[in-house]
Design a protein around this motif. Structure first.
Motif, short mmCIF file in Angstrom:
data_model
loop_
_atom_site.label_atom_id
_atom_site.label_comp_id
_atom_site.label_asym_id
_atom_site.label_seq_id
_atom_site.Cartn_x
_atom_site.Cartn_y
_atom_site.Cartn_z
N PRO A 197 -11.84 -53.70 -12.40
CA PRO A 197 -11.21 -54.27 -11.20
C PRO A 197 -11.60 -55.73 -11.02
N ILE A 198 -10.72 -56.49 -10.38
CA ILE A 198 -11.04 -57.86 -9.97
C ILE A 198 -10.79 -57.95 -8.47
N PRO A 199 -11.13 -59.05 -7.82
CA PRO A 199 -10.96 -59.13 -6.36
C PRO A 199 -9.56 -58.76 -5.89
N SER A 200 -9.51 -58.01 -4.80
CA SER A 200 -8.24 -57.52 -4.26
C SER A 200 -7.50 -58.62 -3.51
N LEU A 201 -6.17 -58.45 -3.44
CA LEU A 201 -5.36 -59.29 -2.56
C LEU A 201 -5.64 -58.84 -1.13
N SER B 261 -2.47 -64.09 1.85
CA SER B 261 -3.12 -63.04 1.07
C SER B 261 -3.85 -63.69 -0.09
N GLY B 262 -4.94 -63.11 -0.48
CA GLY B 262 -5.72 -63.64 -1.58
C GLY B 262 -7.11 -63.04 -1.50
N SER B 263 -7.88 -63.23 -2.53
CA SER B 263 -9.24 -62.73 -2.50
C SER B 263 -10.04 -63.50 -1.46
#
Length: 319
Positions: free
Chosen positions: A117-121, A194-196
């Motif tokens: 996983p990478i940082p979520s929106l 929206s963004g990490s």
């Protein structure tokens, strides 16, 4: 004779060195996002981390993308060491022939495998600190910039409709890049993005203007059908309280064309370098092995090997 042997030995040595170089430079293509996005920055950071974590044995080349749908669709024409990022929901759509993938052969996507996983929106609803806006009900009659054609814009519009605010909020549907300046000039009361987290534009607004972030109630989170996420207190200057919001998980995927050993090295390097990345960019601090539960689709066998070695709990559904 001696000269001949020397030449022969030199030739063998050259072949050995060439073979070592080829082995040391396994090439991986990483399809990310637009160059202006935080996810492209993350891709560059991951590329650097993997190079460091593998001692230069794996070299990642980052490619710009127009979005997650494109990333997934390229699975049909890509081969070899192709890594791409996407919300897991799109993998489900692709493998079941739904949404943007309705005209595609679902079998073409059955070779997709997940890595990490990478940082979520993460949705942010940002308002001026002096606006008097305390919750979503207070947005009625206010001007909110939501961006143009972005995931965040679509989510914001959907949320306003779900929360009974459709037609009551003045939507400034223009490029998100002008949000901070428009907020500073009092042309708008707030913006959605929206963004990490921490999101650079929210950090800029918080530090230069002073903002508040709106929290969603548990009931509102349920209405959105998104994943609940808590932005810790102090993430942004002046926002000294935790913020309840929603997120859309994002996962790094590969395909079965990738050798197990390469997938293992990528996954191992990512997790071993994550703490170092978090020192430079705080958004990596929110990524944890628990986020494996957000994955749709099977793990790549090479990635699974790493998690098993580390004793990390892996949901049965993705084994």
């Amino acid at each position: 004779m001696t000269l001949t042997r020397l030449i022969s030995s030199a030739g063998l040595l050259a072949m050995f060195l060439c073979a070592s170089v080829v082995h040391a430079e396994t090439r991986v293509t990483y399809k990310s996002a637009k160059t202006s996005s935080s996810y492209y920055q993350m891709a560059v950071q991951i590329a650097e981390a993997i190079k460091a974590g593998t001692g230069g044995e794996v070299i990642v080349t980052v490619e710009e993308s127009q979005g997650s749908v494109q990333n997934v669709k390229e699975v049909m024409v890509r081969s070899g060491n192709y890594v791409f990022t996407t919300p897991p929901a799109l993998i489900k759509q692709a493998q079941t022939g739904q949404g943007k993938f309705a005209g595609d052969d679902p079998a073409k996507y059955n070779n997709v495998r997940s890595l990490f996983p990478i940082p979520s929106l993460t949705m942010h609803f940002v308002v001026r600190a002096d606006s008097g806006i305390k919750d979503f009900a207070d947005l009625a009659g206010k001007s909110i910039l939501i961006g143009k054609g972005s995931f965040g814009a679509r989510e914001a519009e959907k949320y306003f409709q779900l929360f009974g605010l459709e037609g009551k909020v003045k939507l400034a549907n223009v490029e998100l890049g002008s949000a901070v300046q428009a907020l500073k000039n009092r042309q708008i009361d707030g913006f959605a993005t929206s963004g990490s987290f921490p999101a650079p534009n929210v950090v800029e607004a918080a530090a230069g203007i002073g903002v508040q972030l709106l929290s969603l109630s548990d009931e509102q989170v349920v209405l959105t059908k998104r994943t609940k996420l808590l932005i810790p207190a102090g993430t942004y200057p002046g926002v000294d309280y935790p913020v309840t919001t929603t997120s859309l998980p994002v996962i790094a995927y590969a395909t079965t064309d990738m050798a197990d050993e390469i997938a293992y090295q990528l996954t191992k390097a990512f997790w071993e370098q994550k703490q170092k990345m978090a020192k430079s960019n705080a958004w990596w601090g929110g990524v944890s092995p628990e986020m494996l539960s957000n994955i749709y689709g099977k793990l790549h066998p090479g990635a699974l090997r790493y998690y098993q070695e580390q004793g990390i709990t892996v949901p049965e559904a993705i084994r």
